[in-house]
Design a protein around this motif. Structure first.
Motif, PDB file in Angstrom:
ATOM      1  N   GLN A   1       0.822  -1.214   0.000  1.00 19.90           N
ATOM      2  CA  GLN A   1       0.000   0.000   0.000  1.00 19.90           C
ATOM      3  C   GLN A   1       0.855   1.263   0.000  1.00 19.90           C
ATOM      4  OE1 GLN A   1      -3.168  -0.658  -0.688  1.00 19.90           O
ATOM      5  NE2 GLN A   1      -2.254  -2.692  -0.512  1.00 19.90           N
ATOM      6  N   ASP A   2       2.102   1.136   0.486  1.00 20.71           N
ATOM      7  CA  ASP A   2       2.940   2.321   0.606  1.00 20.71           C
ATOM      8  C   ASP A   2       4.427   1.916   0.706  1.00 20.71           C
ATOM      9  OD1 ASP A   2       3.856   4.864   1.042  1.00 20.71           O
ATOM     10  OD2 ASP A   2       2.648   5.253   2.849  1.00 20.71           O
ATOM     11  N   PRO A   3       4.962   1.367  -0.394  1.00 14.47           N
ATOM     12  CA  PRO A   3       6.334   0.845  -0.323  1.00 14.47           C
ATOM     13  C   PRO A   3       7.343   1.904   0.120  1.00 14.47           C
ATOM     14  CG  PRO A   3       5.290   0.182  -2.372  1.00 14.47           C
ATOM     15  CD  PRO A   3       4.355   1.161  -1.708  1.00 14.47           C
ATOM     16  N   ALA A   4       7.141   3.155  -0.275  1.00 16.50           N
ATOM     17  CA  ALA A   4       8.116   4.191   0.087  1.00 16.50           C
ATOM     18  C   ALA A   4       8.234   4.337   1.601  1.00 16.50           C
ATOM     19  CB  ALA A   4       7.707   5.521  -0.530  1.00 16.50           C
ATOM     20  N   ARG A   5       7.125   4.119   2.291  1.00 17.79           N
ATOM     21  CA  ARG A   5       7.097   4.237   3.745  1.00 17.79           C
ATOM     22  C   ARG A   5       7.940   3.158   4.415  1.00 17.79           C
ATOM     23  NH1 ARG A   5       3.863   5.592   8.313  1.00 17.79           N
ATOM     24  NH2 ARG A   5       3.181   7.368   7.117  1.00 17.79           N
ATOM     25  N   TYR A   6       7.903   1.946   3.832  1.00 12.90           N
ATOM     26  CA  TYR A   6       8.510   0.810   4.542  1.00 12.90           C
ATOM     27  C   TYR A   6       9.836   0.329   3.968  1.00 12.90           C
ATOM     28  CZ  TYR A   6       3.645   0.450   6.205  1.00 12.90           C
ATOM     29  OH  TYR A   6       2.419   0.708   6.742  1.00 12.90           O
ATOM     30  N   LYS A   7      10.128   0.676   2.709  1.00 14.43           N
ATOM     31  CA  LYS A   7      11.180  -0.086   2.028  1.00 14.43           C
ATOM     32  C   LYS A   7      12.596   0.144   2.564  1.00 14.43           C
ATOM     33  CE  LYS A   7      12.216   2.971  -1.773  1.00 14.43           C
ATOM     34  NZ  LYS A   7      12.323   3.133  -3.210  1.00 14.43           N
ATOM     35  N   ASN A   8      12.863   1.261   3.196  1.00 24.27           N
ATOM     36  CA  ASN A   8      14.235   1.493   3.659  1.00 24.27           C
ATOM     37  C   ASN A   8      14.508   0.987   5.069  1.00 24.27           C
ATOM     38  OD1 ASN A   8      15.059   2.712   1.268  1.00 24.27           O
ATOM     39  ND2 ASN A   8      14.095   4.641   1.887  1.00 24.27           N
ATOM     40  N   TYR A   9      13.543   0.307   5.621  1.00 23.83           N
ATOM     41  CA  TYR A   9      13.721  -0.194   6.985  1.00 23.83           C
ATOM     42  C   TYR A   9      14.452  -1.536   6.963  1.00 23.83           C
ATOM     43  CZ  TYR A   9      12.619  -1.939  11.649  1.00 23.83           C
ATOM     44  OH  TYR A   9      12.710  -2.437  12.921  1.00 23.83           O
ATOM     45  N   TYR A  10      15.383  -1.689   7.884  1.00 21.19           N
ATOM     46  CA  TYR A  10      16.051  -2.977   8.044  1.00 21.19           C
ATOM     47  C   TYR A  10      15.625  -3.610   9.362  1.00 21.19           C
ATOM     48  CZ  TYR A  10      18.884  -1.923   4.012  1.00 21.19           C
ATOM     49  OH  TYR A  10      19.279  -1.650   2.731  1.00 21.19           O
ATOM     50  N   GLY A  11      14.964  -4.734   9.245  1.00 24.63           N
ATOM     51  CA  GLY A  11      14.535  -5.465  10.439  1.00 24.63           C
ATOM     52  C   GLY A  11      15.710  -6.211  11.045  1.00 24.63           C
ATOM     53  N   PHE A  12      15.415  -6.927  12.097  1.00 22.62           N
ATOM     54  CA  PHE A  12      16.483  -7.584  12.854  1.00 22.62           C
ATOM     55  C   PHE A  12      17.253  -8.593  11.998  1.00 22.62           C
ATOM     56  CE2 PHE A  12      18.388  -9.992  16.341  1.00 22.62           C
ATOM     57  CZ  PHE A  12      18.804  -8.949  17.146  1.00 22.62           C
ATOM     58  N   THR A  13      16.539  -9.452  11.293  1.00 24.37           N
ATOM     59  CA  THR A  13      17.230 -10.445  10.451  1.00 24.37           C
ATOM     60  C   THR A  13      18.005  -9.758   9.330  1.00 24.37           C
ATOM     61  OG1 THR A  13      15.147 -11.648  10.702  1.00 24.37           O
ATOM     62  CG2 THR A  13      16.891 -12.749   9.486  1.00 24.37           C
ATOM     63  N   ASP A  14      17.426  -8.701   8.747  1.00 24.59           N
ATOM     64  CA  ASP A  14      18.135  -7.969   7.677  1.00 24.59           C
ATOM     65  C   ASP A  14      19.448  -7.426   8.217  1.00 24.59           C
ATOM     66  OD1 ASP A  14      15.855  -8.113   5.927  1.00 24.59           O
ATOM     67  OD2 ASP A  14      14.979  -6.453   7.062  1.00 24.59           O
ATOM     68  N   ARG A  15      19.398  -6.855   9.420  1.00 21.32           N
ATOM     69  CA  ARG A  15      20.595  -6.246   9.999  1.00 21.32           C
ATOM     70  C   ARG A  15      21.666  -7.300  10.265  1.00 21.32           C
ATOM     71  NH1 ARG A  15      18.295  -1.622  14.208  1.00 21.32           N
ATOM     72  NH2 ARG A  15      16.580  -0.985  12.876  1.00 21.32           N
ATOM     73  N   LEU A  16      21.213  -8.485  10.675  1.00 18.27           N
ATOM     74  CA  LEU A  16      22.181  -9.562  10.905  1.00 18.27           C
ATOM     75  C   LEU A  16      22.787 -10.013   9.588  1.00 18.27           C
ATOM     76  CD1 LEU A  16      20.478 -11.804  13.558  1.00 18.27           C
ATOM     77  CD2 LEU A  16      22.871 -11.105  13.615  1.00 18.27           C
ATOM     78  N   ALA A  17      21.909 -10.168   8.594  1.00 14.05           N
ATOM     79  CA  ALA A  17      22.364 -10.698   7.309  1.00 14.05           C
ATOM     80  C   ALA A  17      23.355  -9.753   6.642  1.00 14.05           C
ATOM     81  CB  ALA A  17      21.164 -10.953   6.403  1.00 14.05           C
TER      82      ALA A  17
END
Ligand SMILES: [Fe+2]
Ligand SMILES: [Fe+2]
Length: 493
Positions: free
Chosen positions: A439-455
Motif C-alpha cells: 500500500q505504501d512501499p516508500a514508507r517501509y522499504k528502507n527499513y532494516y529489520g532484525f534479520t536484515d541487519r544480521l544478514a
C-alpha cells in the motif's frame, strides 16, 4: 443559581476562529492536519461523546490515582512479587518492559492531534488524552520501580525503548507507523479507533481480570484506572470516521482501519496472547485469548465498525479468524526457545494439565503445536540443554518483526511471502503483511529489520548480538522455571 455544564459547554468548546496573522494553511498544514480536504464546517460538527470539563477531569483523575496508589501502599508488592508464580512474574516483567513506553509515545501522538486536529471537540478530547497518557506512563513506571530492588527485568521499563532489542524493534516498527508518522486525522483513526477501541480492552480489562483472579490486586486496580481513560479518549475515532465517511472518504478510512487493525493485532496476539494462554497460572486462568477476542474484538469492535458505515477488514474471515487460533501458539515456541534474547524469563506453560487446557480451548493443539513441544519436553526431561537453545537466527517478517511462523505438526503450513523491490527481497509472514507493505512501499522499504541487519553485517554475531541489543549477561531471559516443568515427564519415563 447553579449553571450546569450542558448550558455553557457547547459555547466554550467552540475554539475555531479565523486566523489574522497567518493563513489557515500555515496554521493547519494539510500534511499534519487533514490531507483529506474535509471542509472546516464539517469538522465543526465533530460531536465528542464524552463531554468533560477540566475541573471534572482533574477531580475524577485524582480519585483514580488515590484509589490505585492506596491499594499499592496497603500491600507489600515486593513480598508479593518474590513469592509469585514464575508465570505471573513473566507477565509482570513482560508487561512493564513492553507497555509503558507505548504509553509515553501516545503522549506525543495525542499532543499532535490536540495541536493539528481541525474539530474543536476533537482537540478537546485529545488534550485530555495527552494528560491521560502522561498519567499512564507515570503510574506504570512507578509500579515497576518498586520491583527493581528484586529483579533487574524492571529496568527495561525505562531502558527498553532506547534499545534495539528485537521485541522492542518489532513494537516500534508498528507503533511508529500508526502513531508517530502520520497526520492528525490518520493517526487518530489508527490509534484511537483501531488500536484503542480494538485492542486495549484485551491488555487492560482482560489482563486485569486475570490479575484479580491471581490475587494481584494492585496491578489489577492500576490496569483498571488506565482502561477507564482509554474508554473515554478512544472515542475520538467514532465521530471522526463518521465525518470521513459522510464526506466521501470511506475507502480511505477503511484502508486505514484495515492496516492498523492487523498491525496491532499481531502485537497483541504475540505478547498478550502468550500472557493469557501460557503465563497466567492455570488455576487462575478463566478465559483464553480466543475467548477474549471473541468478546472484545469480534463482537464489540465489529459492531462499532459496522455502525460507523465501514466493513469488516477484507482479510477477516480468511486470515484473521484462523490467526486467532494459531499465531500466538507458534510465537510462544519461538519466544520460549529464544529466551536469552528477551528481558523477561519466559515459561513454557505446557505441563500435562496445561496441555489439557490448551487442547480444550484450541481443539487440535496437541496434534500441531503439541508435537513441537513433545520434542522440546523430551530434551528438557533428558537434560539436553544444548538442544534447548537454538543457534540459528530465524527469518523474521518484514512487517511484524516477529518470526515467520505457521501451523506446526500435522497441519504444517509455514510459508514465506516474498516481494522483490529495487534489488532487495522482502519477507512476510502472511499475505496481509505483504499487502500492507504494497500500500505504501516508500514508507517501509528502507527499513532494516532484525534479520536484515544480521544478514548484512549491521549486527555482529554471537556475544556482539547481545551487546547490540543492550543486554548484559544478567539481563538475558532464562527459563522462568529452570526447566522444572518437564519433571512430570521425566518421572513418567
Ligand atoms: Fe494509555
Ligand atoms: Fe490511550
Amino acid at each position: 443559581m447553579e449553571i450546569k455544564n450542558a448550558d455553557w459547554y457547547d459555547l466554550l468548546q467552540d475554539t475555531n476562529w479565523t486566523p489574522k496573522y497567518v493563513t489557515e494553511e500555515e496554521l493547519f498544514p494539510p500534511q499534519l492536519s487533514d490531507p483529506y480536504g474535509i471542509p472546516v464546517s464539517e469538522w465543526e460538527t465533530f460531536d465528542e461523546p464524552y463531554k468533560v470539563t477540566y475541573r471534572d477531569y482533574v477531580k475524577t483523575q485524582r480519585e483514580k490515582d488515590v484509589g490505585a496508589y492506596s491499594v499499592k501502599a496497603a500491600v507489600s508488592r515486593v513480598d508479593f512479587y518474590k513469592q509469585a508464580d514464575p508465570g505471573w512474574k513473566a507477565v509482570l516483567q513482560m508487561h512493564f518492559g513492553a507497555v509503558p513506553f507505548l504509553e509515553f509515545g501516545s503522549v506525543s501522538a495525542f499532543a499532535r492531534i490536540t495541536r493539528f486536529g481541525r474539530g474543536p471537540g476533537m482537540r478537546n478530547m485529545a488534550n485530555f488524552g495527552t494528560l491521560d497518557e502522561i498519567r499512564h506512563t507515570q503510574i506504570q513506571m512507578y509500579f515497576a520501580y518498586e520491583f527493581l530492588s528484586v529483579d533487574r527485568a524492571f529496568d527495561w521499563c525505562q531502558k527498553g525503548l532506547n534499545t534495539d532489542n528485537w521485541v522492542i524493534m518489532s513494537e516500534r516498527h508498528c507503533f511508529d507507523d500508526i502513531e508517530h508518522t502520520r497526520d492528525a486525522v490518520t493517526s487518530a483513526v489508527m490509534l484511537n479507533f483501531a488500536f484503542e477501541q480494538g485492542f486495549t480492552n484485551l491488555q487492560f480489562v482482560a489482563l486485569s481480570a486475570d490479575a484479580k483472579r491471581y490475587g494481584d490486586f494492585s496491578f489489577a486496580t492500576m490496569l483498571q484506572t488506565v482502561q477507564s481513560d482509554e474508554a473515554r479518549h478512544s472515542q475520538i475515532g467514532e465521530p471522526l470516521i463518521e465525518i470521513l465517511v459522510r464526506n466521501g472518504r470511506k475507502e480511505e478510512a477503511q484502508k486505514l482501519v484495515d492496516i492498523s487493525f492487523w498491525r496491532v493485532w499481531k502485537q497483541f496476539s504475540a505478547l498478550s496472547g502468550i500472557a493469557f494462554d501460557y503465563y497466567t497460572p492455570l488455576a487462575h486462568r478463566e478465559f483464553s485469548l480466543k475467548e477474549f477476542v471473541q468478546e472484545f474484538v469480534t463482537t464489540q469492535f465489529l459492531r462499532n465498525l459496522k455502525a460507523l458505515g465501514l466493513d469488516k477488514p477484507w482479510y477477516w474471515d480468511e486470515y484473521f479468524v484462523p490467526d486467532v487460533e494459531t499465531y500466538h501458539h507458534a510465537q510462544q515456541i519461538g519466544i520460549y526457545m529464544y529466551r536469552d534474547t528477551e528481558w523477561w524469563d519466559p515459561i513454557a506453560g505446557v505441563s500435562p494439565q496445561e496441555r489439557e487446557w490448551l487442547e480444550k480451548k484450541y481443539p487440535g493443539w496437541n496434534d500441531t503445536y503439541g508435537k513441537v513441544w513433545d520434542v522440546i519436553t523430551e530434551n528438557a526431561a533428558k537434560g539436553r540443554t544444548e538442544r534447548l537453545t537454538p543457534t540459528i537466527i530465524p527469518v523474521m517478517c518484514g512487517m511484524t518483526g516477529f518470526e515467520l511462523t505457521g501451523v506446526a505438526g500435522s497441519k504444517w503450513n509455514v510459508k514465506d511471502y516474498t516481494l522483490d523491490l529495487d534489488g532487495r527481497r522482502y519477507h512476510f509472514g502472511s499475505p496481509v503483511d505483504k499487502w500492507i507493505f504494497e500500500q505504501d512501499p516508500a514508507r517501509y522499504k528502507n527499513y532494516y529489520g532484525f534479520t536484515d541487519r544480521l544478514a548484512n553485517g549491521m549486527i555482529p554475531a554471537d556475544e556482539g548480538l547481545f551487546e547490540y541489543m543492550g543486554m548484559s549477561p544478567e539481563e538475558r531471559g532464562t527459563c522462568g522455571m529452570g526447566f522444572k516443568w518437564a519433571d512430570p515427564v521425566k518421572r513418567a519415563a
